[in-house]
Design a protein around this motif. Structure first.
Motif, PDB file in Angstrom:
ATOM      1  N   ARG A  52     -12.766  -3.396  -6.548  1.00 21.58           N
ATOM      2  CA  ARG A  52     -11.504  -4.136  -6.676  1.00 21.58           C
ATOM      3  C   ARG A  52     -11.654  -5.155  -7.793  1.00 21.58           C
ATOM      4  O   ARG A  52     -12.443  -6.093  -7.694  1.00 21.58           O
ATOM      5  CB  ARG A  52     -11.123  -4.838  -5.375  1.00 21.58           C
ATOM      6  N   HIS A 104      -3.456   1.141  -8.210  1.00 22.25           N
ATOM      7  CA  HIS A 104      -3.925   0.978  -6.830  1.00 22.25           C
ATOM      8  C   HIS A 104      -3.673   2.311  -6.110  1.00 22.25           C
ATOM      9  O   HIS A 104      -2.802   2.435  -5.254  1.00 22.25           O
ATOM     10  CB  HIS A 104      -3.164  -0.170  -6.170  1.00 22.25           C
ATOM     11  N   GLN A 123      -3.493   2.779  -2.248  1.00 22.17           N
ATOM     12  CA  GLN A 123      -2.224   2.317  -1.694  1.00 22.17           C
ATOM     13  C   GLN A 123      -1.136   3.362  -1.908  1.00 22.17           C
ATOM     14  O   GLN A 123      -0.402   3.723  -0.983  1.00 22.17           O
ATOM     15  CB  GLN A 123      -1.827   0.991  -2.363  1.00 22.17           C
ATOM     16  N   LEU A 157       2.149  -4.990   1.189  1.00 17.24           N
ATOM     17  CA  LEU A 157       1.567  -6.197   1.772  1.00 17.24           C
ATOM     18  C   LEU A 157       0.330  -6.626   0.957  1.00 17.24           C
ATOM     19  O   LEU A 157      -0.344  -5.752   0.423  1.00 17.24           O
ATOM     20  CB  LEU A 157       1.207  -6.020   3.243  1.00 17.24           C
TER      21      LEU A 157
END
Ligand code: AN0
Ligand code: CP
Length: 322
Positions: free
Chosen positions: A110, A147, A150, A278
């Motif tokens: 990340r 991402h 996700q 989120l």
């Protein structure tokens, strides 16, 4: 699969979705695959969902997991080559990466966009150093421009909830007080462009996403027009991608609260589901009533992060034994 950084790494999406639904029926069915294998998760930035769901996925597959928060307890890392290291950074990424790779079989990274240089972010300078110097399968846990764990979870969630074969899916910008990366909307567009959906992107002028991710998608600047007939509303803030004006890259150009997704916005849609990756700031991005409504998918979406990660880590494990 040797790396996981974008939708194309998954190959055929129908096959990937089928695999996801098989795994969701019994998430422990491949727990022998990761026996005596170690998954290292490296965080340069904060995380709740990715940190927990990726660890859970690795354990579903029988792996050991090591989590490293680079900014808490490790040496401060220099990332630029050629720098005279007389400042506060004690170690260089060019040593740290091959060292870390000694202790694991795959690495999740990340590393958010830094907004210092559009070029550095959009060439994925940090993630690509891990791919190049670790010699191990590497997967993005949100890097500078994407991402994909996700977006894969989002696709699974849409597939589970769609009421028509080809639903209308709308990605909408919404206001936020801080400069956020473009990684989530980029990857969402990356996936929706390859999925069997009618995909529309809406945002204020100046927030155009990079053409590499928008590809042939319809861009509609009128948010109301975009929402009409929508089956899924996917809200997200992103800072200026700097496509037409590179000097604006990473800036917050406006905080227009008329873009906040509220009940009136949702009334323009085809009783759409509401989605967000989120963490979300309530009453900036979305009002309390919309996120709390039965049509809100934010929790199932988060639950599917475990499933998308289990599919991806399983495929990376399979690449080790081939
Ligand atoms: C991050 C972002 O917008 O990219 C992480 C989202 C998963 N969000 C924040 O930093 C609030
Ligand atoms: N959606 C998501 O990636 O959340 P975290 O930043 O909490 O991991």
């Amino acid at each position: 699969m040797k790396t996981y950084t974008n939708v194309f790494d998954l190959g055929n999406l129908d096959v990937a979705l089928k695999e996801a639904f098989e795994i969701k029926k019994n998430r422990y069915q491949f727990e022998q695959l990761g026996h005596h294998k170690t998954c290292l998760l490296i965080f340069f930035n904060n995380s709740l969902r990715t940190r927990l769901s990726t660890q859970k996925a690795a354990r579903n597959l029988g792996m050991d997991v090591i989590v490293l928060d680079v900014n808490q307890g490790a040496w401060k890392l220099e990332t630029e080559r050629g720098v005279v290291m007389d400042g506060d950074k004690s170690e260089h990424l060019l040593e740290a990466i091959p060292v870390m790779s000694q202790y694991c079989d795959m690495i999740g990274v990340r590393s958010f966009a830094r907004f210092e240089s559009r070029e550095d972010d959009y060439t994925e300078k940090i993630l690509n150093q891990f791919i190049r110097y670790s010699g191990k399968p590497v997967f993005s846990m949100e890097a500078a421009t994407g991402h994909p764990l996700q977006a894969f979870a989002d696709l699974i969630t849409i597939e589970e909830n769609k009421r028509t074969d080809r639903p209308k899916v709308v990605l909408t910008w919404a206001p936020h007080p801080k400069a956020l990366p473009q990684a989530v909307p980029n990857s969402f567009a990356d996936f929706m462009n390859e999925a069997n959906v009618d995909f529309v992107i809406t945002h204020p002028k100046g927030y155009e996403l990079d053409p590499k991710f928008v590809r042939g998608a319809r861009v509609e600047y009128d948010q109301r027009k975009a929402f009409e007939g929508a089956d899924f509303i996917y809200a997200k803030n992103w800072s200026c991608p700097g496509v037409s004006n590179p000097a604006d890259y990473g800036k917050v150009l406006l905080k227009d609260m008329s873009w906040t997704v509220d009940a009136e916005h949702m009334s323009w849609t085809n009783n759409a589901f509401f989605m967000h990756c989120l963490p979300v700031r309530r009453n900036m991005i979305v009002t309390d009533d919309v996120i709390e409504a039965p049509t809100s998918l934010v929790i199932p979406e988060a639950a599917n992060r475990e499933i998308s990660a289990t599919v991806v880590l399983k495929r990376l494990l399979e690449s080790l034994v081939q």
